[in-house]
Write a protein that holds these residues in place. Structure first.
Motif, PDB file in Angstrom:
ATOM      1  N   GLY A 104       6.852  -3.287 -12.308  1.00  7.24           N
ATOM      2  CA  GLY A 104       7.421  -4.729 -11.949  1.00  7.24           C
ATOM      3  C   GLY A 104       5.941  -5.182 -11.220  1.00  7.24           C
ATOM      4  O   GLY A 104       6.005  -6.400 -10.809  1.00  7.24           O
ATOM      5  N   PRO A 122      -6.625  -2.161  -8.000  1.00  4.90           N
ATOM      6  CA  PRO A 122      -5.839  -3.202  -8.244  1.00  4.90           C
ATOM      7  C   PRO A 122      -6.668  -4.752  -9.179  1.00  4.90           C
ATOM      8  O   PRO A 122      -5.007  -4.758  -8.899  1.00  4.90           O
ATOM      9  N   GLY A 143     -10.152  -9.567  -2.662  1.00  2.59           N
ATOM     10  CA  GLY A 143      -8.536  -9.793  -3.378  1.00  2.59           C
ATOM     11  C   GLY A 143      -7.832 -11.050  -2.194  1.00  2.59           C
ATOM     12  O   GLY A 143      -7.743 -12.127  -2.648  1.00  2.59           O
ATOM     13  N   ILE A 193      -7.755 -15.294  -2.265  1.00  2.73           N
ATOM     14  CA  ILE A 193      -6.212 -16.185  -2.035  1.00  2.73           C
ATOM     15  C   ILE A 193      -5.761 -17.491  -1.494  1.00  2.73           C
ATOM     16  O   ILE A 193      -6.085 -18.468  -2.114  1.00  2.73           O
ATOM     17  N   TYR A 229      -8.792 -20.064  -2.573  1.00  4.66           N
ATOM     18  CA  TYR A 229      -8.474 -20.973  -3.742  1.00  4.66           C
ATOM     19  C   TYR A 229      -6.985 -21.417  -3.187  1.00  4.66           C
ATOM     20  O   TYR A 229      -6.883 -22.447  -3.355  1.00  4.66           O
ATOM     21  N   TYR A 278      -3.862 -14.759 -12.425  1.00  3.38           N
ATOM     22  CA  TYR A 278      -2.751 -14.047 -12.930  1.00  3.38           C
ATOM     23  C   TYR A 278      -1.640 -15.371 -12.086  1.00  3.38           C
ATOM     24  O   TYR A 278      -1.872 -16.396 -11.494  1.00  3.38           O
ATOM     25  N   LYS A 307       2.949 -20.031  -6.822  1.00  2.61           N
ATOM     26  CA  LYS A 307       2.540 -19.947  -5.678  1.00  2.61           C
ATOM     27  C   LYS A 307       2.085 -21.930  -4.987  1.00  2.61           C
ATOM     28  O   LYS A 307       2.245 -22.212  -4.336  1.00  2.61           O
ATOM     29  N   ASN A 332      -6.775 -13.329 -17.255  1.00  2.00           N
ATOM     30  CA  ASN A 332      -8.352 -14.434 -16.579  1.00  2.00           C
ATOM     31  C   ASN A 332      -8.781 -14.847 -16.841  1.00  2.00           C
ATOM     32  O   ASN A 332      -9.594 -12.815 -16.746  1.00  2.00           O
TER      33      ASN A 332
HETATM   34  N1  ACO Z   1       7.915  -5.627  -8.628  1.00  2.00           N
HETATM   35  C1  ACO Z   1       7.917  -6.696  -8.510  1.00  2.00           C
HETATM   36  N2  ACO Z   1       6.746  -7.073  -7.621  1.00  2.00           N
HETATM   37  C2  ACO Z   1       6.369  -6.322  -6.942  1.00  2.00           C
HETATM   38  C3  ACO Z   1       6.205  -4.908  -7.374  1.00  2.00           C
HETATM   39  C4  ACO Z   1       7.152  -4.580  -7.859  1.00  2.00           C
HETATM   40  N3  ACO Z   1       7.527  -3.317  -8.212  1.00  2.00           N
HETATM   41  N4  ACO Z   1       5.910  -4.272  -6.303  1.00  2.00           N
HETATM   42  C5  ACO Z   1       3.797  -4.812  -5.469  1.00  2.00           C
HETATM   43  N5  ACO Z   1       5.586  -6.604  -5.862  1.00  2.00           N
HETATM   44  C6  ACO Z   1       4.203  -7.685  -5.989  1.00  2.00           C
HETATM   45  C7  ACO Z   1       3.175  -7.989  -4.060  1.00  2.00           C
HETATM   46  O1  ACO Z   1       5.001  -8.016  -3.797  1.00  2.00           O
HETATM   47  C8  ACO Z   1       2.691  -9.138  -4.338  1.00  2.00           C
HETATM   48  O2  ACO Z   1       3.567 -10.329  -4.545  1.00  2.00           O
HETATM   49  P1  ACO Z   1       2.928 -11.220  -3.201  1.00  2.00           P
HETATM   50  O3  ACO Z   1       1.748 -11.806  -4.146  1.00  2.00           O
HETATM   51  O4  ACO Z   1       4.246 -12.679  -4.193  1.00  2.00           O
HETATM   52  O5  ACO Z   1       3.323 -10.534  -2.241  1.00  2.00           O
HETATM   53  C9  ACO Z   1       2.346  -8.798  -6.012  1.00  2.00           C
HETATM   54  O6  ACO Z   1       2.853  -8.244  -6.545  1.00  2.00           O
HETATM   55  C10 ACO Z   1       0.524  -8.034  -5.777  1.00  2.00           C
HETATM   56  O7  ACO Z   1       1.098  -6.704  -5.169  1.00  2.00           O
HETATM   57  P2  ACO Z   1       0.072  -6.918  -3.784  1.00  2.00           P
HETATM   58  O8  ACO Z   1      -0.005  -5.786  -3.217  1.00  2.00           O
HETATM   59  O9  ACO Z   1      -0.823  -7.797  -3.524  1.00  2.00           O
HETATM   60  O10 ACO Z   1      -1.446  -6.568  -4.874  1.00  2.00           O
HETATM   61  P3  ACO Z   1      -2.436  -5.784  -4.770  1.00  2.00           P
HETATM   62  O11 ACO Z   1      -3.064  -6.371  -3.473  1.00  2.00           O
HETATM   63  O12 ACO Z   1      -2.547  -4.754  -4.855  1.00  2.00           O
HETATM   64  O13 ACO Z   1      -3.226  -6.518  -5.962  1.00  2.00           O
HETATM   65  C11 ACO Z   1      -4.806  -9.390  -6.334  1.00  2.00           C
HETATM   66  C12 ACO Z   1      -3.369  -8.157  -5.913  1.00  2.00           C
HETATM   67  C13 ACO Z   1      -5.141  -9.110  -4.584  1.00  2.00           C
HETATM   68  C14 ACO Z   1      -4.678 -10.362  -6.381  1.00  2.00           C
HETATM   69  C15 ACO Z   1      -5.853  -8.382  -7.133  1.00  2.00           C
HETATM   70  O14 ACO Z   1      -4.944  -8.358  -8.109  1.00  2.00           O
HETATM   71  C16 ACO Z   1      -6.919  -8.718  -7.125  1.00  2.00           C
HETATM   72  O15 ACO Z   1      -7.814  -8.898  -6.220  1.00  2.00           O
HETATM   73  N6  ACO Z   1      -7.010  -9.626  -8.357  1.00  2.00           N
HETATM   74  C17 ACO Z   1      -9.063 -10.058  -8.432  1.00  2.00           C
HETATM   75  C18 ACO Z   1      -8.941 -11.850  -7.415  1.00  2.00           C
HETATM   76  C19 ACO Z   1      -8.154 -12.864  -8.278  1.00  2.00           C
HETATM   77  O16 ACO Z   1      -7.874 -12.268  -8.832  1.00  2.00           O
HETATM   78  N7  ACO Z   1      -8.174 -13.450  -6.967  1.00  2.00           N
HETATM   79  C20 ACO Z   1      -7.470 -14.909  -7.336  1.00  2.00           C
HETATM   80  C21 ACO Z   1      -8.358 -15.813  -6.938  1.00  2.00           C
HETATM   81  S1  ACO Z   1     -10.286 -16.038  -7.710  1.00  2.00           S
HETATM   82  C22 ACO Z   1     -10.112 -15.519  -8.888  1.00  2.00           C
HETATM   83  O17 ACO Z   1     -10.306 -16.353 -10.005  1.00  2.00           O
HETATM   84  C23 ACO Z   1     -10.954 -14.338  -9.516  1.00  2.00           C
END
Ligand code: ACO
Length: 451
Positions: free
Chosen positions: A32, A154, A205, A209, A212, A249, A255, A325
């Motif tokens: 999930g 991640p 990461g 956010i 953004y 994503y 959000k 993305n």
């Molecule tokens: N079931 C449901 N939801 C879950 C589960 C599960 N089993 N496990 C985790 N989640 C949720 C978390 O609670 C979190 O939700 P939240 O955002 O509401 O807190 C979400 O899933 C993601 O989990 P995190 O632990 O926060 O994820 P992580 O920190 O490991 O990585 C991140 C997420 C930071 C977005 C990473 O994928 C990343 O660095 N991506 C690239 C950067 C990015 O896209 N940034 C956005 C703007 S900049 C740009 O456009 C590049």
């Protein structure tokens, strides 16, 4: 000139994808996390058969072919990308092979780069040119493309790839509002690519956010202020029929819509607040700057905006969810998704807001109107039909298991700088009409062919 905007559009995404459910299992994360937590279903990717030049060529050729564009009628060609494979030679010059063949070489424009924002910058350049004294009466084309790949970890499930091509000119069905573009640009190290030996970015990461969402706060408030100058009745989100975002994503987009509502809430007068935001008064003392990771605010405004999200934003996420993305084309994949979810008569006269964000950072909110003029109705109809056909290719893609995906990523990584080089990626797997890399010679010159 009047009604300058997008006359036609085409999109390209890879023919192969990895399923996010499979990726969760393969990566050993909780079930999930990618599908519900990030809101992603599938992630498109390219083997070493494709690079940024081939991706942009494919999208451009599709646009030209489907719209019977006379190449001598194009006076400007712009590219937006952050996928850099040459520090000097632009992607635009590769695209010129198509034009030069026909003797059409009097074409301005070059590449523009800043993370996911380059496509928007290129688009603004094209619009500005048509509206300027330099304009010679011809049309412009904007191509935005990227291969979004992250190292293991991640961020990897937030990859993707694709390209969009847009024909720009007057009397368009999608018209840009003038004088209301609202930008927010500053310096941040949230996502950047300083290692020229690697295809992968450095990414913080959490900071990305934060950046953004703060860019969104700034752009939205400024955009509303500028809009109210030309239309005193402008009511922000409520005056927009659609609200589209750059989509790293899908969850971040949901959000973001909630965040816009939180802005509206903080800006509302005390009496409006109670009427329009019942039960939320406990949040009236919260500050924008202190709430980027405030779970209570997020939860409350996600719940408040649920229906607004379904109506104004959800239809724009189809491609983002199923391709990932795409970086510079992401927002324009949102526009495509939104358009094909409606019929022309549902779209005529509608207005939507678009938020473009590129790390580092550069961001703008702007707006597009669907022309009310019935005479452009047929252009809109043609645009939607053509895009529906393209997007239906999503279902014709091949699902690749995560281990094969991971191996293909290894091949890309290992050979990022190999020359001479002959790619090993499958040509069979590509959609008909796709350009692909034939070889890189010992002088690192690339040659392409079209399937
Ligand atoms: N079931 C449901 N939801 C879950 C589960 C599960 N089993 N496990 C985790 N989640 C949720 C978390 O609670 C979190 O939700 P939240 O955002 O509401 O807190 C979400 O899933 C993601 O989990 P995190 O632990 O926060 O994820 P992580 O920190 O490991 O990585 C991140 C997420 C930071 C977005 C990473 O994928 C990343 O660095 N991506 C690239 C950067 C990015 O896209 N940034 C956005 C703007 S900049 C740009 O456009 C590049």
């Amino acid at each position: 000139v009047e009604n300058v905007g997008i006359l036609a559009m085409e999109l390209y995404f890879p023919s192969q994808y990895v399923d996010q459910n499979d990726l969760e299992k393969f990566d050993g994360v909780s079930i999930g996390k990618y599908t519900i937590g990030l809101g992603q279903s599938k992630m498109g990717f390219c083997s070493d058969r494709e690079d940024i030049n081939s991706l942009c060529m494919t999208a451009l050729h599709r646009l030209i072919e489907k719209n019977n564009i006379n190449l001598h009628d194009i006076g400007r060609l712009e590219v937006g990308t952050e996928t850099i494979i040459d520090k000097s030679k632009s992607v635009k010059t590769f695209l010129m092979t198509l034009f030069a063949k026909e003797g059409a070489t009097d074409i301005e424009g070059i590449d523009t780069t800043n993370a996911c924002y380059g496509g928007t910058a290129a688009l603004f350049n094209a619009i500005n040119w048509v509206e300027s004294s330099s304009w010679d009466g011809r049309k412009a084309i904007v191509v935005a493309g990227d291969i979004a790949v992250y190292g293991k970890g991640p961020a990897r499930p937030t990859g993707g790839a694709g390209a969009v091509a847009m024909l720009i000119g007057p009397d368009a069905p999608l018209v840009f509002d003038c004088g209301v573009r609202a930008s927010y640009m500053t310096h941040a190290y949230d996502f950047y690519k300083p290692d020229l030996a690697s295809e992968f970015p450095f990414v913080d990461g959490k900071l990305s956010i934060h950046c953004y969402l703060s860019a969104l706060d700034n752009c939205y408030n400024l955009f509303c202020k500028k809009m109210r100058k030309i239309d005193s009745d402008f009511k922000g989100l409520l005056s927009l029929d659609g609200m589209l975002f750059h989509s790293p994503y899908s969850k971040l987009v949901q959000k973001s819509l909630a965040r816009i509502c939180f802005n509206d809430f903080l800006n509302a007068s005390e009496e409006d607040c109670e009427k329009k935001f019942p039960g939320l008064s406990e949040f009236s003392n919260r500050k924008l700057k202190e709430t980027y990771f405030d779970r209570d605010v997020e939860k409350a405004f996600m719940a408040y905006s649920k229906e607004l999200f379904q109506e104004k934003t959800e239809p724009s996420l189809h491609i983002a969810r199923n391709v990932g993305n795409m970086y510079t084309p992401s927002l324009y994949g949102g526009l495509v998704s939104y358009l094909i979810s409606k019929s022309p008569d549902q779209l005529i006269g509608k207005k939507f807001g678009l938020f473009s964000y590129g790390s580092g950072l550069a961001s703008t909110m702007y707006s597009i109107n669907i022309c009310k003029d019935i005479s452009v109705g047929s252009k809109l109809d043609k645009l939607i039909k053509s895009l529906q056909e393209t997007v239906s290719l999503l279902d014709k893609r091949e699902c690749v298991d995560p281990s094969t995906f991971s191996e293909l990523m290894e091949v890309r990584t290992k050979n990022y700088h190999t020359a001479p080089y002959e790619p090993s990626g499958s040509i069979d797997a590509l959609f008909p009409g796709t350009y692909y890399l034939l070889k890189i010679d010992d002088q690192r010159r690339r040659t392409y062919e079209r399937k």
